[in-house]
Scaffold this motif. Structure first.
Motif, PDB file in Angstrom:
ATOM      1  N   ASN A  36       0.768  -1.244   0.072  1.00  0.00           N
ATOM      2  CA  ASN A  36      -0.093   0.156  -0.066  1.00  0.00           C
ATOM      3  C   ASN A  36       0.738   1.352  -0.041  1.00  0.00           C
ATOM      4  O   ASN A  36       1.811   1.349   0.484  1.00  0.00           O
ATOM      5  N   ASN A  37       0.360   2.184  -0.881  1.00  0.00           N
ATOM      6  CA  ASN A  37       1.229   3.343  -1.052  1.00  0.00           C
ATOM      7  C   ASN A  37       2.610   3.239  -1.357  1.00  0.00           C
ATOM      8  O   ASN A  37       3.571   3.904  -0.702  1.00  0.00           O
ATOM      9  N   ALA A  38       2.748   2.494  -2.069  1.00  0.00           N
ATOM     10  CA  ALA A  38       4.288   1.959  -2.659  1.00  0.00           C
ATOM     11  C   ALA A  38       4.442   2.749  -3.735  1.00  0.00           C
ATOM     12  O   ALA A  38       3.837   3.761  -4.504  1.00  0.00           O
ATOM     13  N   LYS A  56      -4.414   3.225  -1.096  1.00  0.00           N
ATOM     14  CA  LYS A  56      -5.568   2.560  -0.998  1.00  0.00           C
ATOM     15  C   LYS A  56      -6.619   2.782  -0.183  1.00  0.00           C
ATOM     16  O   LYS A  56      -6.150   3.220   0.894  1.00  0.00           O
ATOM     17  N   PHE A  57      -7.748   2.792  -0.414  1.00  0.00           N
ATOM     18  CA  PHE A  57      -8.852   3.443   0.446  1.00  0.00           C
ATOM     19  C   PHE A  57      -9.694   2.283   1.137  1.00  0.00           C
ATOM     20  O   PHE A  57      -9.544   1.013   0.299  1.00  0.00           O
ATOM     21  N   ASP A  58     -10.564   2.216   2.035  1.00  0.00           N
ATOM     22  CA  ASP A  58     -11.213   1.212   2.652  1.00  0.00           C
ATOM     23  C   ASP A  58     -12.761   1.145   1.906  1.00  0.00           C
ATOM     24  O   ASP A  58     -13.055   2.341   1.811  1.00  0.00           O
ATOM     25  N   GLY A  86     -14.127   4.170 -16.055  1.00  0.00           N
ATOM     26  CA  GLY A  86     -13.339   3.314 -16.268  1.00  0.00           C
ATOM     27  C   GLY A  86     -12.887   2.226 -15.082  1.00  0.00           C
ATOM     28  O   GLY A  86     -12.479   1.333 -15.200  1.00  0.00           O
ATOM     29  N   TYR A  87     -13.575   2.468 -13.727  1.00  0.00           N
ATOM     30  CA  TYR A  87     -13.401   1.851 -12.608  1.00  0.00           C
ATOM     31  C   TYR A  87     -14.253   0.595 -12.660  1.00  0.00           C
ATOM     32  O   TYR A  87     -15.429   0.504 -13.647  1.00  0.00           O
ATOM     33  N   TYR A  88     -14.066  -0.427 -11.933  1.00  0.00           N
ATOM     34  CA  TYR A  88     -14.823  -1.474 -11.774  1.00  0.00           C
ATOM     35  C   TYR A  88     -14.399  -2.194 -10.610  1.00  0.00           C
ATOM     36  O   TYR A  88     -13.481  -2.053 -10.092  1.00  0.00           O
ATOM     37  N   ALA A  89     -15.533  -3.037 -10.128  1.00  0.00           N
ATOM     38  CA  ALA A  89     -15.121  -3.830  -8.912  1.00  0.00           C
ATOM     39  C   ALA A  89     -15.205  -5.324  -9.152  1.00  0.00           C
ATOM     40  O   ALA A  89     -15.762  -5.809 -10.239  1.00  0.00           O
ATOM     41  N   TYR A 138     -11.070  -1.351  -8.659  1.00  0.00           N
ATOM     42  CA  TYR A 138      -9.669  -1.084  -9.695  1.00  0.00           C
ATOM     43  C   TYR A 138     -10.076   0.213 -10.266  1.00  0.00           C
ATOM     44  O   TYR A 138     -10.935   0.357 -10.779  1.00  0.00           O
ATOM     45  N   ASN A 139      -8.979   1.099 -10.712  1.00  0.00           N
ATOM     46  CA  ASN A 139      -8.990   2.066 -11.641  1.00  0.00           C
ATOM     47  C   ASN A 139      -9.044   1.515 -13.112  1.00  0.00           C
ATOM     48  O   ASN A 139      -8.961   0.502 -13.504  1.00  0.00           O
ATOM     49  N   ALA A 140      -9.119   2.680 -13.918  1.00  0.00           N
ATOM     50  CA  ALA A 140      -9.126   2.369 -15.626  1.00  0.00           C
ATOM     51  C   ALA A 140      -7.710   1.855 -15.863  1.00  0.00           C
ATOM     52  O   ALA A 140      -7.786   1.252 -17.122  1.00  0.00           O
ATOM     53  N   ASP A 141      -6.680   1.997 -15.046  1.00  0.00           N
ATOM     54  CA  ASP A 141      -5.470   1.534 -15.568  1.00  0.00           C
ATOM     55  C   ASP A 141      -5.589  -0.014 -15.029  1.00  0.00           C
ATOM     56  O   ASP A 141      -4.321  -0.726 -15.119  1.00  0.00           O
ATOM     57  N   GLY A 142      -6.145  -0.566 -14.210  1.00  0.00           N
ATOM     58  CA  GLY A 142      -6.295  -2.012 -13.815  1.00  0.00           C
ATOM     59  C   GLY A 142      -5.560  -1.890 -12.651  1.00  0.00           C
ATOM     60  O   GLY A 142      -5.023  -3.039 -12.249  1.00  0.00           O
ATOM     61  N   VAL A 143      -5.399  -0.783 -11.816  1.00  0.00           N
ATOM     62  CA  VAL A 143      -4.660  -0.845 -10.282  1.00  0.00           C
ATOM     63  C   VAL A 143      -5.718  -0.815  -9.434  1.00  0.00           C
ATOM     64  O   VAL A 143      -6.645  -0.046  -9.243  1.00  0.00           O
ATOM     65  N   ALA A 144      -5.316  -1.826  -8.308  1.00  0.00           N
ATOM     66  CA  ALA A 144      -6.269  -1.682  -7.034  1.00  0.00           C
ATOM     67  C   ALA A 144      -6.116  -0.325  -6.429  1.00  0.00           C
ATOM     68  O   ALA A 144      -5.127  -0.052  -6.026  1.00  0.00           O
ATOM     69  N   VAL A 145      -7.337   0.011  -6.230  1.00  0.00           N
ATOM     70  CA  VAL A 145      -7.279   1.257  -5.454  1.00  0.00           C
ATOM     71  C   VAL A 145      -8.118   1.217  -4.065  1.00  0.00           C
ATOM     72  O   VAL A 145      -7.992   2.268  -3.342  1.00  0.00           O
TER      73      VAL A 145
END
Length: 341
Positions: A36-38, A56-58, A86-89, A138-145
């Motif tokens: 996280n936050n790396a 990342k948020f909860d 672009g976000y998805y769960a 995940y955001n539009a880049d496929g990164v878990a947010v």
């Protein structure tokens, strides 16, 4: 051909950590430290940049919704995702045998509940109240947010039970006992029943008496009978002879809130048996509507009446064999008492 050599220097006492290689939509490659936050190391057309990944948020809310199916809803404050383009769960459902089913819910399918984006997991059968599922955004880049949030119906009950009024406590206990009875009925994960974590004091708040049930089915013109299916939804299907997709149907009932409901069913939406139209599913009924009588009329294309019948969830339960149907009615009665008074 080229080689990229890099070192990530950290305090050696902290041990190793995972690093992923990914490709963004703009064709930029990146290495990402998954903590996280790396940091992310991005490189594109020979340019390399190092930047902090978003923290990342909860996921804020997890709650159960009762309809004709058990649904679980996760909520994320809209302030955390002001623009969800672009976000998805991703929802991962773990079955009793350890297998995992993955469902992706794009942001376009999220609901809105006050100040929260609402992400719903539906299709949960009564026998699955002890199964776990988790959601990650995940955001539009496929990164878990978001941090993943794991839950189960019985875990929700464990958290919420103490804050409920007496009617809510009864409903929650009856629900888990119904889930446990469904597990036994279908032979699903019977070594870990949904209600096995309830204390004796909690179990005592459930419905102790066996509910009275009656069969109020009325067989009208061209009516063949009904069938009751307990899977991901309460499915009462009423069959008529020689139906065609050119016909249509209307069913009416008074719901748990006391309102008269009139539901129109196109012939193309009739239940198929052997690939042919054969019945009408009472898909709008919810658990609290179990004792209401439903009047079904099937019409020919010209508007003349082809068939009629009356039935109810209660009547189907009365005619069905198994303790699960007794527990279903306990749950239906306590749900109506709690939700509608």
């Amino acid at each position: 051909l080229f080689y990229l050599n890099f070192n990530i220097s950290e305090n050696t006492t902290t041990g190793s950590y995972p690093v992923s290689l990914g490709l963004r939509s703009n064709s930029a490659w990146y290495f990402r430290d998954e903590r996280n936050n790396a940091r992310e190391i991005n490189f594109h057309s020979g340019n390399i940049t190092v930047q902090n990944a978003p923290e990342k948020f909860d996921i804020d809310v997890a709650r159960m919704i009762l309809g004709n199916a058990l649904e679980f809803q996760f909520g994320v404050a809209t302030s955390k995702i002001p623009d969800q383009t672009g976000y998805y769960a991703v929802i991962e459902k773990t079955w009793a045998d350890g297998t995992v089913t993955v469902k992706t819910v794009p942001a376009s399918h999220w609901g809105i509940a006050g100040a929260y984006w609402a992400i719903t997991y539906d299709g949960l059968a009564a026998k699955e109240m002890g199964d776990t599922f988790k959601v990650t955004i995940y955001n539009a880049d496929g990164v878990a947010v978001s941090n993943p949030r794991q839950d189960a119906v019985r875990d929700y009950v464990a958290r919420a039970y103490a804050t409920q009024p007496a009617t809510g406590k009864t409903m929650m206990v009856d629900m888990l006992c119904y889930g446990a009875a469904a597990q036994v009925h279908f032979g699903y994960n019977t070594t870990d029943l949904a209600n096995n974590k309830l204390t004796a004091a909690q179990l005592a708040t459930g419905t102790a008496t066996t509910p009275e049930m009656s069969n109020d089915q009325v067989k009208g013109t061209n009516y063949q009978g009904s069938r009751f299916i307990l899977e991901s939804r309460i499915q009462v299907q009423m069959a008529f002879k020689n139906m065609t997709s050119a016909m249509y149907a209307v069913y009416t009932y008074t719901d748990a809130a006391g309102d008269i409901q009139v539901v129109y069913v196109e012939g193309t939406d009739f239940v198929l048996i052997g690939g042919k139209p054969a019945g009408v599913e009472l898909s709008n009924l919810v658990y609290a509507d179990a004792r209401t009588l439903v009047n079904v009329t099937v019409y020919n294309a010209d508007g003349t009446i082809y068939g009629t019948a009356t039935d109810s969830i209660e009547s189907c339960a009365y005619r069905s064999d198994g303790d699960v149907f007794v527990y279903l009615m306990k749950f239906a009665d306590s749900a109506k008492a709690h939700l509608y008074g």
